[in-house]
Design an enzyme around this catalytic site. Structure first.
Site, PDB file in Angstrom:
ATOM      1  N   GLY A   9       0.932  -1.278  -0.049  1.00  0.00           N
ATOM      2  CA  GLY A   9       0.334  -0.331  -0.290  1.00  0.00           C
ATOM      3  C   GLY A   9       0.997   1.574  -0.095  1.00  0.00           C
ATOM      4  CB  SER A  12      -1.116   9.804   1.769  1.00  0.00           C
ATOM      5  OG  SER A  12      -1.379  10.020   0.186  1.00  0.00           O
ATOM      6  CB  ILE A  13      -0.381   6.125   5.551  1.00  0.00           C
ATOM      7  CG1 ILE A  13      -1.162   7.403   5.409  1.00  0.00           C
ATOM      8  CG2 ILE A  13       0.082   5.840   6.724  1.00  0.00           C
ATOM      9  CD1 ILE A  13      -0.677   8.117   6.516  1.00  0.00           C
ATOM     10  CG  ASN A 115      -8.723   7.530   9.013  1.00  0.00           C
ATOM     11  OD1 ASN A 115      -8.629   7.356  10.555  1.00  0.00           O
ATOM     12  ND2 ASN A 115      -9.227   7.964   8.175  1.00  0.00           N
ATOM     13  CE  LYS A 212      -6.542  10.330  12.180  1.00  0.00           C
ATOM     14  NZ  LYS A 212      -7.578   9.901  11.083  1.00  0.00           N
ATOM     15  CG  ASN A 216     -11.821   9.959  10.109  1.00  0.00           C
ATOM     16  OD1 ASN A 216     -10.901   9.232  11.095  1.00  0.00           O
ATOM     17  ND2 ASN A 216     -11.026  10.638   9.619  1.00  0.00           N
ATOM     18  CB  SER A 294      -9.241  10.880   2.983  1.00  0.00           C
ATOM     19  OG  SER A 294      -9.890  10.982   4.369  1.00  0.00           O
TER      20      SER A 294
END
Ligand code: NDP
Ligand code: KPL
Length: 346
Positions: A9, A12-13, A115, A212, A216, A294
């Site tokens: 993956g 981004s992260i 997330n 979190k 979200n 996102s």
């Protein structure tokens, strides 16, 4: 065990964590990217096999670039993956990890950074039913903001935290103290300069993950449905009332379905509805006021969203408790409808 750290993956992260690890002497040539297929691998190699992270924090710009090893399912030629970081989107993880399951054994260390909920839970219910043979699982939750510039070049624009804990191997109802030494991969992420990493007792990570999750589940879904930037929802009575209804239902379902939360006084104190609402209003409308979530970006780019790991996860848990989470079900349906409306547009 050669100490390699595989990253599945590399968005981004995944890029952020790969660059942070690669900056450590002990991991300099240990990171190996698991790219989607031969075409992506060819594209990466033709790009010089570089990963680039452009850090834009406090009006300072820094370019971090690392030459990194990479492979793909048809080329990977190891019997076992000692260490794996999984940062594909929750919607993509099950399909992405499938090729690598035969290489993951009870000595492997697997860190999931996502997330929402549902990824580890689904894998434990399907491929890792036997707690004695499944890999060492770690859950990571981050509030860093990283976004794409182009393939293999990402912006790190908001400095946050990375919290990690070891997931209980046997009984999800038990916590794992943070005195249990983490693996070298996790220790590396904690030592890295800009991860702002901390290693928590599992119950404390779970509480942070719920916080979190609430942010979200309110911000991402509503901004996607309304197709607006975060601050546009601020100071609207109806939005605050909607967030309040979402949170009440989420807290009710999460505490009814998780024994560890239910028996934790700390969880009840931190995850109170008024505190969560204040946290969401601050993070959504002050700290990230000018951002697009996102999820909104996913709908605008006609991509599937992670709604089933957020509001949809509450719907799933509620069904297992034999009742309907009507607020979160409505939100989930509206996000999916918004996604389809956008996908139909030319
Ligand atoms: N971005 C952020 O700031 C934050 C993200 N998060 C969470 O972190 C998680 C990861 O998000 P993010 O990094 O933004 O996601 P991205 O979409 O940026 O990255 C996901 C990557 O996974 C890759 N991938 C998908 N399927 C496969 C496959 N089968 N094999 C190999 N690679 C695959 C994609 O590759 P390809 O490029 O080939 O499509 C893509 O690069 C999410 O749960 C997100 O909610 C949490 C906090 C902040
Ligand atoms: C905090 C928030 C809502 C920032 O937009 C976020 O985490 C996201 O966009 O996924």
């Amino acid at each position: 065990m050669d100490g390699s750290v595989y990253v599945l993956g590399v968005g981004s992260i995944g890029t952020f964590l790969s660059c942070e690890l690669s900056s450590l002497p002990n991991f300099e040539d240990k990171v190996v990217l698991l790219l989607r297929n031969k075409d992506r691998l060819k594209q990466f190699r033709e790009n010089g096999s570089y990963l680039t992270l452009e850090r834009i924090l406090d009006n300072k710009q820094e370019l971090i670039r690392h030459k990194v090893k990479a492979t793909c399912p048809s080329e990977v030629n190891v019997d076992a993956l000692d260490n794996l970081i999984v940062t594909a989107k929750t919607t993509e993880t099950e399909a992405a990890i499938r090729d690598y399951l035969p290489m993951l054994n009870k000595h492997s260390n697997v860190l999931f950074v996502h997330n929402g909920f549902g990824v580890i839970e689904a894998l434990i219910k399907t491929v890792w039913k036997n707690p004695y043979t499944r890999p060492n699982l770690y859950q990571g939750v981050t509030s860093h903001s990283v976004s794409s510039k182009e393939s293999f070049w990402y912006y790190h624009t908001c400095f946050g935290v990375l919290k990690i804990a070891k997931v209980p191997r046997i009984d999800e109802g038990q916590s794992v103290p943070n005195t249990v030494e983490p693996c070298a991969m996790v220790q590396g992420l904690l030592e890295a300069k800009m991860t702002n990493g901390s290693y928590l007792e599992y119950v404390d990570l779970l509480i942070f993950q719920c916080q979190k999750f609430m942010v979200n589940s309110c911000m991402n879904s509503t901004t996607a449905i309304m197709n607006c930037v975060n601050y546009e929802l601020s100071n609207i009575t109806e939005v605050k009332s909607l967030f309040h209804s979402i949170i009440i239902e989420c807290v009710d379902v999460l505490f009814k379905s998780n024994n560890l939360l239910a028996k934790s006084e700390k969880a009840r104190e931190i995850l109170s509805v008024p505190k969560l609402l204040n946290l969401i209003l601050y993070l959504g409308f002050v700290e990230n006021a000018k951002n697009s979530t996102s999820m909104r970006i996913d709908t605008l780019q006609k991509r599937e969203t992670e709604i089933d790991s957020l509001n949809g996860w509450i719907v799933k848990l509620a069904e297992e408790l034999d009742y309907e989470a009507t607020v979160n079900k409505t939100i989930t349906l509206l996000v999916k409808a918004r996604t389809k409306v956008n996908q139909r547009r030319l």
